[in-house]
Write an enzyme that holds these catalytic residues in place. Structure first.
Site, PDB file in Angstrom:
ATOM      1  N   TYR A 146     -15.440-128.271 -58.814  1.00 36.96           N
ATOM      2  CA  TYR A 146     -14.680-127.102 -59.275  1.00 36.96           C
ATOM      3  C   TYR A 146     -13.326-127.542 -59.826  1.00 36.96           C
ATOM      4  O   TYR A 146     -12.901-127.107 -60.902  1.00 36.96           O
ATOM      5  CB  TYR A 146     -14.501-126.144 -58.094  1.00 36.96           C
ATOM      6  CG  TYR A 146     -13.911-124.795 -58.437  1.00 36.96           C
ATOM      7  CD1 TYR A 146     -14.705-123.775 -58.956  1.00 36.96           C
ATOM      8  CD2 TYR A 146     -12.567-124.527 -58.209  1.00 36.96           C
ATOM      9  CE1 TYR A 146     -14.163-122.524 -59.249  1.00 36.96           C
ATOM     10  CE2 TYR A 146     -12.021-123.282 -58.496  1.00 36.96           C
ATOM     11  CZ  TYR A 146     -12.826-122.284 -59.021  1.00 36.96           C
ATOM     12  OH  TYR A 146     -12.293-121.049 -59.303  1.00 36.96           O
ATOM     13  N   SER A 156      -7.962-121.621 -62.940  1.00 39.59           N
ATOM     14  CA  SER A 156      -7.716-121.404 -61.516  1.00 39.59           C
ATOM     15  C   SER A 156      -6.457-122.178 -61.133  1.00 39.59           C
ATOM     16  O   SER A 156      -6.050-123.101 -61.856  1.00 39.59           O
ATOM     17  CB  SER A 156      -8.907-121.960 -60.724  1.00 39.59           C
ATOM     18  OG  SER A 156      -8.612-122.042 -59.346  1.00 39.59           O
TER      19      SER A 156
HETATM   20  P1  NAD Z   1     -17.772-113.557 -59.106  1.00 35.18           P
HETATM   21  O1  NAD Z   1     -18.845-114.329 -58.431  1.00 35.18           O
HETATM   22  O2  NAD Z   1     -17.476-112.158 -58.654  1.00 35.18           O
HETATM   23  O3  NAD Z   1     -17.990-113.535 -60.676  1.00 35.18           O
HETATM   24  C1  NAD Z   1     -18.563-114.597 -61.367  1.00 35.18           C
HETATM   25  C2  NAD Z   1     -19.274-114.010 -62.543  1.00 35.18           C
HETATM   26  O4  NAD Z   1     -19.951-115.072 -63.235  1.00 35.18           O
HETATM   27  C3  NAD Z   1     -20.332-112.992 -62.122  1.00 35.18           C
HETATM   28  O5  NAD Z   1     -20.371-111.937 -63.059  1.00 35.18           O
HETATM   29  C4  NAD Z   1     -21.611-113.810 -62.184  1.00 35.18           C
HETATM   30  O6  NAD Z   1     -22.753-112.999 -62.418  1.00 35.18           O
HETATM   31  C5  NAD Z   1     -21.310-114.690 -63.378  1.00 35.18           C
HETATM   32  N1  NAD Z   1     -22.154-115.873 -63.467  1.00 35.18           N
HETATM   33  C6  NAD Z   1     -22.455-116.782 -62.506  1.00 35.18           C
HETATM   34  N2  NAD Z   1     -23.330-117.682 -62.991  1.00 35.18           N
HETATM   35  C7  NAD Z   1     -23.589-117.334 -64.271  1.00 35.18           C
HETATM   36  C8  NAD Z   1     -24.418-117.859 -65.282  1.00 35.18           C
HETATM   37  N3  NAD Z   1     -25.189-118.934 -65.074  1.00 35.18           N
HETATM   38  N4  NAD Z   1     -24.444-117.231 -66.477  1.00 35.18           N
HETATM   39  C9  NAD Z   1     -23.701-116.115 -66.717  1.00 35.18           C
HETATM   40  N5  NAD Z   1     -22.892-115.585 -65.780  1.00 35.18           N
HETATM   41  C10 NAD Z   1     -22.845-116.182 -64.574  1.00 35.18           C
HETATM   42  O7  NAD Z   1     -16.455-114.465 -58.987  1.00 35.18           O
HETATM   43  P2  NAD Z   1     -14.954-114.205 -59.474  1.00 35.18           P
HETATM   44  O8  NAD Z   1     -14.116-114.494 -58.291  1.00 35.18           O
HETATM   45  O9  NAD Z   1     -14.804-112.938 -60.171  1.00 35.18           O
HETATM   46  O10 NAD Z   1     -14.757-115.425 -60.509  1.00 35.18           O
HETATM   47  C11 NAD Z   1     -14.577-115.252 -61.903  1.00 35.18           C
HETATM   48  C12 NAD Z   1     -13.831-116.462 -62.462  1.00 35.18           C
HETATM   49  O11 NAD Z   1     -12.532-116.530 -61.854  1.00 35.18           O
HETATM   50  C13 NAD Z   1     -14.514-117.794 -62.167  1.00 35.18           C
HETATM   51  O12 NAD Z   1     -14.381-118.660 -63.284  1.00 35.18           O
HETATM   52  C14 NAD Z   1     -13.714-118.322 -60.992  1.00 35.18           C
HETATM   53  O13 NAD Z   1     -13.753-119.713 -60.908  1.00 35.18           O
HETATM   54  C15 NAD Z   1     -12.334-117.812 -61.318  1.00 35.18           C
HETATM   55  N6  NAD Z   1     -11.416-117.732 -60.185  1.00 35.18           N
HETATM   56  C16 NAD Z   1     -11.659-116.903 -59.114  1.00 35.18           C
HETATM   57  C17 NAD Z   1     -10.743-116.855 -58.062  1.00 35.18           C
HETATM   58  C18 NAD Z   1     -10.915-115.930 -56.871  1.00 35.18           C
HETATM   59  O14 NAD Z   1     -10.146-116.021 -55.909  1.00 35.18           O
HETATM   60  N7  NAD Z   1     -11.874-115.018 -56.859  1.00 35.18           N
HETATM   61  C19 NAD Z   1      -9.617-117.682 -58.089  1.00 35.18           C
HETATM   62  C20 NAD Z   1      -9.411-118.520 -59.177  1.00 35.18           C
HETATM   63  C21 NAD Z   1     -10.321-118.534 -60.221  1.00 35.18           C
END
Ligand code: NAD
Length: 257
Positions: free
Chosen positions: A152, A139
Site C-alpha cells: 500500500y 493517502s
Molecule cells: P472502500 O473500500 O469503501 O472503497 C474502495 C472502492 O474501490 C469501493 O467502491 C470498491 O468497490 C472499489 N474497488 C475495489 N476494488 C476494485 C476493483 N478491482 N475495480 C473497481 N473498483 C474497485 O474504501 P475507501 O476507504 O473509501 O477508499 C477509497 C480510496 O481512499 C482508496 O484509494 C484508499 O486507499 C484511499 N484512502 C482511504 C483512507 C481511509 O481511511 N478510509 C485513508 C487514506 C486513503
C-alpha cells in the site's frame, strides 16, 4: 462555480470516499460516472438516485480496475471525462517477508496501475478541450510509511510520484494533476472495525477511536468523505488553476508530526 457541462469519472465510487466525492461533484453540477467491479442492480440504482437528487446526468459503469484494458474501456465507455478521480483502492496488512504475492500484485494493480491506465486514456480528450483535472486519491501513506503495509505504501508513494510527472507533462495546457492524501477517514469500512476494536481493547467507542484508531492523527478526529469531496471540488475551481503536481493532505496533522 458550477461544474455543469463537466463530466467526472470517479473510480471505485459505489462506497466510501469515492461515493462521497461523487455526491459533492454532483452537488456542484457535474455529470458523474460511478464505477466499481460489481454490476448489480443496486449499483445502477445508486447512480440513478444521485442523478435524480442533484439534477445531473449520472451513470454507473462496471469495470475491474485491476485490469488495464478495463480501465481504458471505462474511460472510452464514459465518452471521456473532464475530471478524473482515481480513487479505487484496496489494502492488505502483512510483514513483507510473508506478504502474499497475489495481494501485492492486486494492490499495485488497483491502487497504482489503474491510475496510470485511466489517466493515459483520459488525457487526449482533456487536451482536445484545453481543460482537465486529474485528481488522485493517495493517502498519508503516500508521504509516510507504516509497518506491514509495504504494498500500500509503495503504491501510494507511486501515485504521488506519477501525479508530479503528469502535472509536468500537462503544464500550461489547462490540465492539472494533484494527489489528495487522506489520513483516517470514517468510511463504512472503518466504522465496521470499531466494535471489534472496542472488544479487543475493552474500551468504549470514543476511547478506541481517540487512543487506538486515531493514535497517529493529532486532531484525534476522523476526516469525513464530505471533506474529501469538498477538497476535490476545490481542485476543480478556477482558484486551483495553478495548483498542480502537488499533494493536499486531509489528515488532521498526521504528516506534520
Ligand atoms: P472502500 O473500500 O469503501 O472503497 C474502495 C472502492 O474501490 C469501493 O467502491 C470498491 O468497490 C472499489 N474497488 C475495489 N476494488 C476494485 C476493483 N478491482 N475495480 C473497481 N473498483 C474497485 O474504501 P475507501 O476507504 O473509501 O477508499 C477509497 C480510496 O481512499 C482508496 O484509494 C484508499 O486507499 C484511499 N484512502 C482511504 C483512507 C481511509 O481511511 N478510509 C485513508 C487514506 C486513503
Amino acid at each position: 462555480m458550477s461544474l455543469k457541462g463537466k463530466r467526472a469519472v470517479i473510480t471505485g465510487s459505489n462506497s466510501g470516499i469515492g461515493l462521497g466525492i461523487t455526491i459533492e461533484l454532483a452537488k456542484a453540477g457535474a455529470e458523474v460516472v460511478l464505477n466499481s467491479f460489481t454490476d448489480r442492480a443496486e449499483d445502477h440504482a445508486l447512480a440513478e438516485r444521485i442523478g435524480a437528487e442533484h439534477g445531473v446526468p449520472a451513470r454507473y459503469i462496471a469495470a475491474d480496475m485491476s485490469k488495464g484494458e478495463a480501465c481504458r474501456a471505462l474511460i472510452a465507455q464514459a465518452g471521456g471525462c473532464d475530471i478524473l478521480v482515481n480513487n479505487a483502492g484496496i489494502q492488505h496488512v502483512a510483514p513483507i517477508d510473508e506478504f502474499p504475492v497475489d495481494r501485492w500484485n492486486d494492490i499495485i494493480a488497483i491502487n497504482l496501475n489503474s491510475a496510470f491506465h485511466c489517466t493515459a486514456a483520459a488525457l487526449p480528450g482533456m487536451r482536445a478541450k484545453g481543460w482537465g483535472r486529474v485528481i488522485n486519491i493517495a493517502s498519508a501513506h503516500g508521504l509516510t510509511a507504516s509497518p506491514f503495509k509495504s504494498a500500500y505504501v509503495a503504491a501510494k508513494h507511486g501515485v504521488v510520484g506519477m501525479t508530479k510527472a503528469v502535472a509536468l507533462e500537462c503544464a500550461g495546457q489547462g490540465i492539472t494533476a494533484n494527489a489528495v492524501c487522506p489520513g483516517y477517514v470514517l468510511t463504512p469500512l472503518v466504522e465496521a472495525q470499531i466494535p471489534g476494536q472496542m472488544k479487543v481493547h475493552d474500551m468504549d467507542r470514543e476511547t478506541v477511536i481517540r487512543d487506538v484508531m486515531l493514535e497517529r492523527q493529532p486532531s484525534r478526529q476522523f476526516a469525513t468523505v464530505e471533506q474529501l469531496g469538498g477538497t476535490v471540488v476545490f481542485l476543480t475551481n478556477p482558484a486551483a488553476d495553478q495548483i498542480t503536481g502537488t499533494t493536499i493532505s486531509v489528515d488532521g496533522g498526521w504528516t506534520a508530526l
